[in-house]
Scaffold this active site. Structure first.
Site, PDB file in Angstrom:
ATOM      1  N   HIS A  14      10.582   9.747 -36.739  1.00 47.75           N
ATOM      2  CA  HIS A  14      11.707  10.597 -37.121  1.00 47.75           C
ATOM      3  C   HIS A  14      12.693   9.766 -37.932  1.00 47.75           C
ATOM      4  CE1 HIS A  14      15.836  12.255 -36.209  1.00 47.75           C
ATOM      5  NE2 HIS A  14      15.240  13.319 -36.721  1.00 47.75           N
ATOM      6  N   HIS A  60      20.051   9.696 -44.537  1.00 52.57           N
ATOM      7  CA  HIS A  60      20.355  10.771 -43.593  1.00 52.57           C
ATOM      8  C   HIS A  60      21.579  11.507 -44.131  1.00 52.57           C
ATOM      9  CE1 HIS A  60      20.945  12.073 -39.128  1.00 52.57           C
ATOM     10  NE2 HIS A  60      20.353  12.988 -39.858  1.00 52.57           N
TER      11      HIS A  60
END
Length: 471
Positions: A14, A60
């Site tokens: 992830h 991110h």
């Protein structure tokens, strides 16, 4: 390794580019390389426009994480994809790009990966290819771009308009609405950024044709998203909390969905420090991709490491047959139904050694030898969960316990034996080693079990002498 991809649990990362926490950590190809060297087969990249006209960053989004160039990430994947395992690497893309930048991505991946890039065949297929058929191949998995779906929807409506006679054309408006709802459920972006879409721009067919596994995400109608449809198999993504709700309300639907499609579950957004959730509930419902933050450590990550020590550490573990079978009336495995005990694992912990070589003489106690004990955890379906511990051996670098424990197992195929050694202290007990072993891979008899540090790296000398018996 000849069954379709959905028949396997797949070692999944992830936010694979993050080196630290989810908000202010760095982004680097080093973490991607570490994951690939450990056998991780699914790498996640978040794509965002850079300040330059044609630049593409991996980071991110909406945080203060420092970006890394997409080209660097793709090059690192190409160079290290198969150092640990020859089986396919899947790159899941969270796409926040404009159509012209998607064209650049298509060109970039084609040039960097060359013949290793998987190009899906035209037409619908009910099943994915097998890991064997995809050896040394790299697959892309992402959502179809929104403007591509608009074109497909309009083509369907035009076709239906042509087929339906004029007296029924008033129904086209409602049909359009229904199809819109359908496509939003099937192809909603995992983190859609509508602002980046320009109605005047169109993505080159080259980008959509490179998507080997089409990704989807449900809207509020979770039960509809879990419906098994005819046609091409797909990948659905759910957050860990949504999985909990789905497992509670639609357990058999989850199992049935994962018999044909791939389901990916990712950590909730509040896991800022890159912690992970317990993976067993996902696995017992057939979830193939349990996406984990690989940069940290912790008990959940130890379980993940343990599961993928199976099957030669190749990153693919065949799901138990009961998760893929269907009864005469289309019934599937019901995770909530109690089962009979199939096997009993007996574990004897004889002794331990090696701490004196790997730790300083004062690491555990300043003035005396350590006081070791061993804890055994059986991790699996709820009925199989159990924990026990040996007695504490006082003032001894080479503790001898010679104690045996029994673990009745209803689903041994999903059982993991977690072993943790600690040293008793007046305050918090000290960590002295751990490992996690898949019960399905245990060899009966007396075995030397090497222990690892908190991050999963083997100690040079620390080990236990144990015996395993399956009845």
């Amino acid at each position: 390794m000849t069954a379709p991809l959905q028949h396997y649990f797949i070692y999944t990362g992830h936010n694979s580019y993050l080196t630290g926490n989810q908000l202010i950590g760095g982004c680097s190809v080093k973490q991607i390389i570490k994951s690939l060297k450990k056998g991780v087969r699914v790498i996640e990249l978040d794509l965002w426009p850079a300040s330059s006209k044609e630049g593409i960053h991996v980071l991110h989004g909406g945080t203060m994480t420092t970006p890394v160039e997409l080209e660097e990430c793709l090059t690192a994947i190409k160079e290290h994809a198969f150092v640990k395992s020859p089986y396919p690497v899947i790159i899941t893309l969270e796409d926040h790009l404009t159509p012209n930048l998607r064209d650049i991505v298509a060109k970039m991946v084609t040039e960097i990966f060359g013949d290793t890039l998987y190009h899906p065949e035209a037409g619908d297929h009910n099943e994915f290819p097998s890991p064997e058929a995809l050896k040394h191949r790299i697959l892309l998995s992402t959502k179809l771009p929104k403007e591509h779906l608009d074109e497909v929807r309009q083509m369907i409506i035009s076709l239906l308009t042509f087929i339906i006679n004029g007296s029924q054309e008033d129904n086209i408006s409602s049909l359009n609405h229904d199809l819109t709802q359908l496509f939003e459920i099937d192809f909603e972006d995992e983190n859609e950024d509508v602002a980046n879409e320009n109605p005047g721009q169109k993505t080159t067919p080259g980008y959509t044709q490179l998507i080997g596994i089409h990704a989807t995400k449900p809207d509020k109608k979770l039960s509809k998203a879990l419906t098994v449809e005819s046609g091409k198999a797909k990948r659905l993504s759910l957050g860990e909390q949504t999985l909990e709700r789905a497992a509670s309300l639609y357990g058999t639907d989850l199992v049935r969905f994962t018999q044909k499609n791939i389901l990916r579950v990712y950590p909730k957004g509040t896991r800022i420090t890159s912690t992970n959730f317990k993976p067993l509930r996902a696995w017992m419902h057939g979830v193939q991709m349990v996406a984990f933050n690989m940069q940290g450590y912790g008990k959940s990550l130890w379980m993940m490491h343990g599961m993928f020590r199976s099957n030669g550490k190749c990153g693919y573990v065949k799901k138990p047959d009961f998760l893929m079978s269907m009864g005469p009336n289309n019934e599937v495995f019901e995770p909530k139904v109690p089962l009979d005990v199939k096997k009993t694992l007996k574990v004897r912990v004889y002794m331990g050694d090696g701490w004196r070589k790997d730790f300083s003489q004062t690491h555990f106690d300043t003035y005396s030898p350590p006081d070791f004990y061993t804890k055994l955890y059986m991790v699996g379906v709820p009925a199989d969960v159990r924990k026990v511990r040996t007695r504490e051996i006082v003032d001894d670098w080479i503790p001898i316990w010679n104690q045996e424990f029994s673990f009745p197992l209803t689903v041994p195929e999903l059982a993991l034996l977690k072993i943790v050694v600690r040293e008793h202290d007046a305050g918090k007990d000290d960590f002295a080693g751990q490992t996690c072993l898949p019960v399905s891979e245990l060899k009966t008899g007396i075995r030397v079990v090497r222990l690892r540090d908190k991050k999963g790296k083997k100690f040079k000398s620390v080990k236990l002498l144990m015996r395993f018996m399956l009845e």
